[in-house]
Design a protein around this motif. Structure first.
Motif, short mmCIF file in Angstrom:
data_model
loop_
_atom_site.label_atom_id
_atom_site.label_comp_id
_atom_site.label_asym_id
_atom_site.label_seq_id
_atom_site.Cartn_x
_atom_site.Cartn_y
_atom_site.Cartn_z
N UNK A 68 -3.58 -44.87 28.87
CA UNK A 68 -3.28 -44.87 27.45
C UNK A 68 -3.22 -43.49 26.84
N UNK A 69 -3.39 -42.46 27.65
CA UNK A 69 -3.31 -41.07 27.20
C UNK A 69 -2.65 -40.25 28.30
N UNK A 70 -2.26 -39.03 27.94
CA UNK A 70 -1.76 -38.09 28.93
C UNK A 70 -2.25 -36.69 28.55
N UNK A 71 -2.67 -35.94 29.54
CA UNK A 71 -3.10 -34.57 29.30
C UNK A 71 -1.92 -33.62 29.32
N UNK A 72 -2.02 -32.58 28.52
CA UNK A 72 -0.94 -31.60 28.42
C UNK A 72 -1.47 -30.24 28.86
N UNK A 73 -0.81 -29.62 29.82
CA UNK A 73 -1.25 -28.32 30.32
C UNK A 73 -0.34 -27.22 29.80
N UNK A 74 -0.95 -26.07 29.57
CA UNK A 74 -0.20 -24.91 29.11
C UNK A 74 0.39 -24.14 30.26
N UNK A 75 1.03 -23.01 29.99
CA UNK A 75 1.67 -22.20 31.04
C UNK A 75 0.70 -21.75 32.13
N UNK A 76 -0.59 -21.57 31.78
CA UNK A 76 -1.57 -21.12 32.76
C UNK A 76 -2.24 -22.28 33.50
N UNK A 77 -1.82 -23.50 33.23
CA UNK A 77 -2.37 -24.66 33.93
C UNK A 77 -3.62 -25.24 33.31
N UNK A 107 -2.23 -39.10 22.62
CA UNK A 107 -2.88 -40.40 22.54
C UNK A 107 -1.99 -41.39 21.80
N UNK A 108 -2.44 -42.63 21.77
CA UNK A 108 -1.73 -43.66 21.04
C UNK A 108 -1.60 -43.28 19.57
N UNK A 109 -2.64 -42.68 19.02
CA UNK A 109 -2.59 -42.25 17.62
C UNK A 109 -1.54 -41.19 17.39
N UNK A 110 -1.40 -40.25 18.34
CA UNK A 110 -0.37 -39.21 18.22
C UNK A 110 1.02 -39.82 18.22
N UNK A 111 1.23 -40.83 19.05
CA UNK A 111 2.54 -41.49 19.11
C UNK A 111 2.88 -42.14 17.77
N UNK A 112 1.90 -42.82 17.17
CA UNK A 112 2.15 -43.48 15.89
C UNK A 112 2.44 -42.46 14.78
N UNK A 162 9.00 -32.61 22.14
CA UNK A 162 8.31 -32.27 23.39
C UNK A 162 6.84 -32.60 23.24
N UNK A 163 6.12 -32.56 24.34
CA UNK A 163 4.69 -32.85 24.31
C UNK A 163 3.94 -31.90 23.38
N UNK A 164 4.35 -30.64 23.36
CA UNK A 164 3.68 -29.64 22.51
C UNK A 164 3.81 -29.98 21.04
N UNK A 165 4.90 -30.68 20.66
CA UNK A 165 5.11 -31.03 19.26
C UNK A 165 4.21 -32.18 18.82
N UNK A 166 3.78 -33.02 19.76
CA UNK A 166 3.10 -34.25 19.44
C UNK A 166 1.59 -34.20 19.72
#
Length: 324
Positions: free
Chosen positions: A234-243, A250-255, A265-269
């Protein structure tokens, strides 16, 4: 059952506990240098601590052996009657024997005591009579103080077994403290049940490697939704350029970003700087954080390492382990 009868039972219970409490006080006051000598001898054992006793003392001996074994002192119980029929072979040079007998004259102990003398196996005896055979044969004698049995007749082992058990606990705790035995060490011997669950580390329960839902900041949200669906957290982690973990979706971010979601993109959300936990933290701490923040997942990041996500822990993992 009448109220007077219930009152009598209560009075009996209180009398028994009062007698045994006084006996434990006497035991504490009676201890001397021999308790330190006994602990030093147990620490010096290159083999195991062999604990033995007959009858009620045997039951106490089993518990003491179990306590030793679960707190870093290798030990096992040997039944004195079985010892006379082959189990003496369970004892060897390098072991230390701890033998319990209230009277110090238990006949079934004779062969076991003789074996320790013959093969120079150090013997610690616990009895209530300093002049008893067991104490005279022992290298170190631990004498139980004179205290009445709580049964009222003086024949049922009650106070004496309570004192013996408490003395065993005192020895075990002294050994634990000397060995600097930690809760993590304790869990190694108690992996099951509620106790094992309470001492579980996050790394013991987390999902790792390919099971962890991860994307990069540049990942289109269409691909992010696929990752969320496939991994099932129900979630996904987002990694930066350095890993390192820079955020989560999260579900809340999607809503909150429903309008034009697939164009982002993921960085926007993502939610920046998400709550994480160390793999070495107790799983109970993870449960507390999730309950407090009303979330169901925590990404696992070693704060002393590279900062890259090592795993993910779901509240259901903790519940299955008996926590929560």
């Amino acid at each position: 059952m009448t109220d007077p009868e219930k009152h009598t039972f209560l009075a009996t219970a209180q009398r028994v506990l009062s007698i045994e409490t006084e006996a434990l006080r006497l035991l504490g006051d009676s201890l001397g240098a021999e308790i330190g000598e006994a602990v030093a001898l147990l620490l010096s054992a290159k083999g195991r601590v062999i604990v033995s006793g007959m009858g009620k003392s045997g039951h106490i001996a089993r518990k003491i052996a179990a306590t030793f074994a679960s707190t870093g002192t290798p030990a096992h119980f040997v039944h004195p009657a079985e010892a006379s029929h082959g189990d003496l072979g369970m004892m060897a040079q390098g072991d230390v024997a701890l033998v319990l007998s209230n009277s110090g004259e238990t006949p079934e102990l004779a062969d076991l005591v003789a074996y320790t003398r013959r093969f120079n196996i150090p013997l610690i005896g616990v009895a209530s009579r300093a002049e008893s055979t067991l104490i005279k044969q022992s290298d170190i004698g631990l004498i139980l103080p004179k205290a009445e049995e709580a049964c009222g007749t003086g024949v049922v082992p009650t106070t004496s077994t309570t004192m013996t058990l408490a003395l065993g606990d005192a020895l075990a705790v002294a050994l634990m403290e000397h060995r600097k035995f930690t809760p993590e060490n304790f869990r190694e011997f108690h992996p099951g049940g509620k106790l094992g669950a309470q001492l579980s580390r996050v790394r013991d329960l987390m999902h790792a490697d390919h099971a962890v839902p991860l994307i990069t900041e540049a990942t289109p949200m269409s691909d992010a939704l696929i990752e969320i669906s496939q991994k099932g957290f129900g979630v996904v982690g987002v990694t930066g350029p350095d890993g390192t973990l820079s955020g989560i979706v999260t579900d809340g971010d999607l809503r909150r970003h429903m309008t034009g979601l697939l164009d982002r993109s993921a960085a926007d959300v993502m939610t920046h700087a998400p709550q994480t936990i160390s793999p070495n933290a107790l799983a109970e701490e993870a449960v507390a954080i999730m309950n407090q923040r009303k979330i169901t997942c925590l990404f696992v990041v070693d704060p002393e390492g590279s900062g890259t996500p090592e795993g993910i822990l779901h509240i259901h993992d903790c519940l299955r382990a008996g926590l929560g």
